[in-house]
Write a protein that holds these residues in place. Sequence first.
Motif, PDB file in Angstrom:
ATOM      1  N   THR A   1       5.960  13.891  10.864  1.00 19.71           N
ATOM      2  CA  THR A   1       7.409  14.137   9.667  1.00 19.71           C
ATOM      3  C   THR A   1       7.920  15.031   8.875  1.00 19.71           C
ATOM      4  O   THR A   1       9.052  15.189   8.896  1.00 19.71           O
ATOM      5  N   ASN A   2       7.271  16.792   9.701  1.00 21.54           N
ATOM      6  CA  ASN A   2       7.821  17.997   9.654  1.00 21.54           C
ATOM      7  C   ASN A   2       9.166  17.354  10.526  1.00 21.54           C
ATOM      8  O   ASN A   2      10.327  18.487   9.659  1.00 21.54           O
ATOM      9  N   SER A   3       8.481  17.690  11.474  1.00 23.07           N
ATOM     10  CA  SER A   3       9.903  17.392  12.316  1.00 23.07           C
ATOM     11  C   SER A   3      11.488  15.598  11.703  1.00 23.07           C
ATOM     12  O   SER A   3      12.616  16.718  11.947  1.00 23.07           O
ATOM     13  N   LEU A   4      10.972  14.843  11.261  1.00 27.39           N
ATOM     14  CA  LEU A   4      11.633  14.242  10.535  1.00 27.39           C
ATOM     15  C   LEU A   4      12.426  14.756   9.580  1.00 27.39           C
ATOM     16  O   LEU A   4      13.905  15.176   9.247  1.00 27.39           O
ATOM     17  N   LEU A   5      11.928  15.320   8.092  1.00 29.51           N
ATOM     18  CA  LEU A   5      12.518  16.294   7.266  1.00 29.51           C
ATOM     19  C   LEU A   5      13.400  17.084   7.917  1.00 29.51           C
ATOM     20  O   LEU A   5      15.239  17.047   7.413  1.00 29.51           O
ATOM     21  N   ALA A   6      12.453  17.576   8.752  1.00 29.85           N
ATOM     22  CA  ALA A   6      14.282  19.046   9.106  1.00 29.85           C
ATOM     23  C   ALA A   6      14.665  18.438   9.918  1.00 29.85           C
ATOM     24  O   ALA A   6      15.803  19.772  10.164  1.00 29.85           O
ATOM     25  N   ASN A   7      14.799  17.973  10.594  1.00 31.59           N
ATOM     26  CA  ASN A   7      15.995  17.303  11.070  1.00 31.59           C
ATOM     27  C   ASN A   7      17.343  16.703  10.599  1.00 31.59           C
ATOM     28  O   ASN A   7      18.656  16.853  10.468  1.00 31.59           O
TER      29      ASN A   7
ATOM     30  N   ALA B   1       0.870  -1.231  -0.190  1.00 33.35           N
ATOM     31  CA  ALA B   1      -0.291  -0.072  -0.182  1.00 33.35           C
ATOM     32  C   ALA B   1       0.793   1.132  -0.025  1.00 33.35           C
ATOM     33  O   ALA B   1       0.513   2.362  -0.178  1.00 33.35           O
ATOM     34  N   ILE B   2       1.970   1.243   0.873  1.00 27.01           N
ATOM     35  CA  ILE B   2       2.727   2.347   0.447  1.00 27.01           C
ATOM     36  C   ILE B   2       3.371   2.635  -0.477  1.00 27.01           C
ATOM     37  O   ILE B   2       3.304   3.615  -1.262  1.00 27.01           O
ATOM     38  N   GLU B   3       3.954   1.582  -1.138  1.00 30.12           N
ATOM     39  CA  GLU B   3       4.365   1.566  -2.858  1.00 30.12           C
ATOM     40  C   GLU B   3       3.043   1.967  -3.773  1.00 30.12           C
ATOM     41  O   GLU B   3       3.946   2.954  -4.333  1.00 30.12           O
ATOM     42  N   GLU B   4       2.031   2.315  -2.893  1.00 29.76           N
ATOM     43  CA  GLU B   4       1.875   2.563  -4.347  1.00 29.76           C
ATOM     44  C   GLU B   4       0.837   4.106  -4.270  1.00 29.76           C
ATOM     45  O   GLU B   4       0.782   5.248  -5.559  1.00 29.76           O
ATOM     46  N   MET B   5       1.651   4.351  -3.458  1.00 33.45           N
ATOM     47  CA  MET B   5       1.510   6.075  -3.056  1.00 33.45           C
ATOM     48  C   MET B   5       2.655   6.128  -3.416  1.00 33.45           C
ATOM     49  O   MET B   5       2.937   8.188  -3.913  1.00 33.45           O
ATOM     50  N   ARG B   6       3.696   6.082  -3.746  1.00 33.65           N
ATOM     51  CA  ARG B   6       5.070   6.517  -3.577  1.00 33.65           C
ATOM     52  C   ARG B   6       4.885   7.529  -4.841  1.00 33.65           C
ATOM     53  O   ARG B   6       5.693   8.818  -5.331  1.00 33.65           O
ATOM     54  N   PRO B   7       3.855   7.653  -6.612  1.00 32.54           N
ATOM     55  CA  PRO B   7       4.635   8.617  -7.118  1.00 32.54           C
ATOM     56  C   PRO B   7       3.494   9.463  -6.913  1.00 32.54           C
ATOM     57  O   PRO B   7       4.230  10.362  -6.754  1.00 32.54           O
ATOM     58  N   ASP B   8       2.348   9.642  -5.777  1.00 32.71           N
ATOM     59  CA  ASP B   8       1.906  10.759  -5.613  1.00 32.71           C
ATOM     60  C   ASP B   8       2.581  11.459  -4.184  1.00 32.71           C
ATOM     61  O   ASP B   8       2.496  12.251  -4.361  1.00 32.71           O
ATOM     62  N   VAL B   9       3.785  10.478  -3.934  1.00 35.91           N
ATOM     63  CA  VAL B   9       4.591  11.310  -2.979  1.00 35.91           C
ATOM     64  C   VAL B   9       5.391  11.873  -3.501  1.00 35.91           C
ATOM     65  O   VAL B   9       5.945  13.482  -3.608  1.00 35.91           O
TER      66      VAL B   9
ATOM     67  N   ILE C   1      20.775   6.223   1.371  1.00 36.39           N
ATOM     68  CA  ILE C   1      19.059   6.934   1.316  1.00 36.39           C
ATOM     69  C   ILE C   1      18.376   6.207   2.584  1.00 36.39           C
ATOM     70  O   ILE C   1      18.192   6.417   4.021  1.00 36.39           O
ATOM     71  N   PRO C   2      18.029   4.305   2.294  1.00 36.46           N
ATOM     72  CA  PRO C   2      16.656   3.998   2.936  1.00 36.46           C
ATOM     73  C   PRO C   2      17.831   3.790   4.758  1.00 36.46           C
ATOM     74  O   PRO C   2      16.852   4.293   5.945  1.00 36.46           O
ATOM     75  N   ASN C   3      18.713   3.648   4.315  1.00 36.67           N
ATOM     76  CA  ASN C   3      19.333   3.396   5.616  1.00 36.67           C
ATOM     77  C   ASN C   3      20.056   4.892   6.554  1.00 36.67           C
ATOM     78  O   ASN C   3      20.123   4.958   7.729  1.00 36.67           O
ATOM     79  N   ALA C   4      19.837   6.058   6.081  1.00 36.47           N
ATOM     80  CA  ALA C   4      20.259   7.314   5.756  1.00 36.47           C
ATOM     81  C   ALA C   4      19.316   7.644   6.571  1.00 36.47           C
ATOM     82  O   ALA C   4      18.856   8.667   7.807  1.00 36.47           O
TER      83      ALA C   4
ATOM     84  N   ARG D   1       8.540   7.102   6.547  1.00 35.45           N
ATOM     85  CA  ARG D   1      10.064   7.126   6.303  1.00 35.45           C
ATOM     86  C   ARG D   1       9.848   6.648   4.554  1.00 35.45           C
ATOM     87  O   ARG D   1      11.002   7.675   3.482  1.00 35.45           O
ATOM     88  N   LEU D   2       8.820   6.905   4.348  1.00 33.74           N
ATOM     89  CA  LEU D   2       8.314   7.492   2.430  1.00 33.74           C
ATOM     90  C   LEU D   2       8.612   8.671   2.183  1.00 33.74           C
ATOM     91  O   LEU D   2       9.792   8.333   1.053  1.00 33.74           O
ATOM     92  N   GLU D   3       8.178   9.288   2.475  1.00 37.97           N
ATOM     93  CA  GLU D   3       8.025  10.773   2.351  1.00 37.97           C
ATOM     94  C   GLU D   3       9.610  11.207   2.183  1.00 37.97           C
ATOM     95  O   GLU D   3      10.659  11.642   1.654  1.00 37.97           O
ATOM     96  N   ALA D   4      10.556  10.977   3.679  1.00 39.09           N
ATOM     97  CA  ALA D   4      11.891  10.632   3.504  1.00 39.09           C
ATOM     98  C   ALA D   4      13.009  10.418   2.798  1.00 39.09           C
ATOM     99  O   ALA D   4      13.736  11.007   2.390  1.00 39.09           O
ATOM    100  N   ALA D   5      12.258   9.073   2.003  1.00 40.45           N
ATOM    101  CA  ALA D   5      13.529   9.278   1.535  1.00 40.45           C
ATOM    102  C   ALA D   5      12.590  10.002   0.329  1.00 40.45           C
ATOM    103  O   ALA D   5      13.704  10.337  -0.825  1.00 40.45           O
ATOM    104  N   GLU D   6      12.042   9.803  -0.470  1.00 39.55           N
ATOM    105  CA  GLU D   6      11.855  10.816  -1.182  1.00 39.55           C
ATOM    106  C   GLU D   6      11.837  11.919  -1.381  1.00 39.55           C
ATOM    107  O   GLU D   6      12.438  13.142  -1.829  1.00 39.55           O
ATOM    108  N   PHE D   7      12.142  12.794  -0.479  1.00 38.56           N
ATOM    109  CA  PHE D   7      12.686  13.684   0.305  1.00 38.56           C
ATOM    110  C   PHE D   7      14.109  14.372   0.161  1.00 38.56           C
ATOM    111  O   PHE D   7      14.513  14.754  -0.961  1.00 38.56           O
TER     112      PHE D   7
END
Length: 394
Positions: free
Chosen positions: A237-243, A105-113, A265-268, A350-356
Amino acid sequence: MTASPPVDLPLDPFLLEHLDDPYPVYERLRDAGPVVHLADRDLWVVARYDSVSTVLRKYRQFVSGRGSSYVRVAASGFRAPFIDNDPPAHTRIRRSVQQRFARSAIEEMRPDVREPTERLVEAAVAQGEVDVVTALTQPLPDLAIRRLTGITPPNTETITSWADSVMHMVGPDADPVHMERVLEAVGWLAEQGLAGMPAHCLGRLIMEQGGDTADLEDGEERLMTLASIWLAGIDSTNSLLANAVHAFAHFPEAWEAVRDDPTLIPNAVEEVLRWDSPFRQFFRRTVEEVEIGGVVIPADADVCAILPAANRDPARFADPDTLDIARPDARQHVAFGASIHLCIGAPVARLEAAEFLGALASRVRAFELVGTPVRNPNREIRNFTSLPVRLVTA
């Protein structure tokens, strides 16, 4: 039960002077022992990795149903369906939406993220110097949560304020304005937000069918389950991305490694979560006397598990104050909790951070701080209100 007395020290991690850089007081709490009693707050604090893991995983001894935040449910009148319930209620509620957070389900979201992430990053890079918070890390989680839930809030500023108040509301010495904002958010959702949701979204599944299992009770439980997913997914997620940006500004060699090898990136993402965790702590309450490391915690005690302190415990992680994106055990952090209360939205974050990070890695050579970062004085979550950065491309 006979055990050693607790160390009782004036180490209060909730004081405002500790919020910008809490790690020195976290170190002192770890050094003080497996459990530290804060007498002024009558609070039992665990800051070592092993102690925190014990509290999070032994969910029958350390319960969430009385409240997973500083303020107990009985005092606040507010119960978050996922984190403020114990089995069997917790099991029933979580199962009702669990498959929507499965890997497929999360992978289906990837293009829209990916699309809005690429668009916003491109605009920020073109600008050169930006406040990362307002340009990127506040709007991006909202766009992802819209895709997940079907809820479109009035604007980014409003949803950011509402989500921030959720975290403030359940912390110590909370201003009543935060409760007012949360009630405003839930009221808006019930009166306007639900009507604007598209067909076949998670929001309609919850509200109209009671989730995939049809087990959510009609009315308040369904509304609060949806509201919890919606609001909790914004600020964390705002916190994760800014951090992440802040971390790579301080460790440029780590960012160079990400750019050289995007497969890191995933491990990062996991290492950023470990190095500067979004959630400051989770709370549990004891149902009976329980012993940790030779210290007896009484029944019906308030127990505070400090997640960032555990994630920088040198007894668990080598050289813990260094951001090491190749760290082999980075994913063993407890930034999202553990056991049955592991954050249900963690895969989305995790998806949002990896795409970011992927969008930034293909465009940005380095991050340079061009002003003084300003931390949000929020005792429950660690994020920024301002993070001025130059996105260096040449």
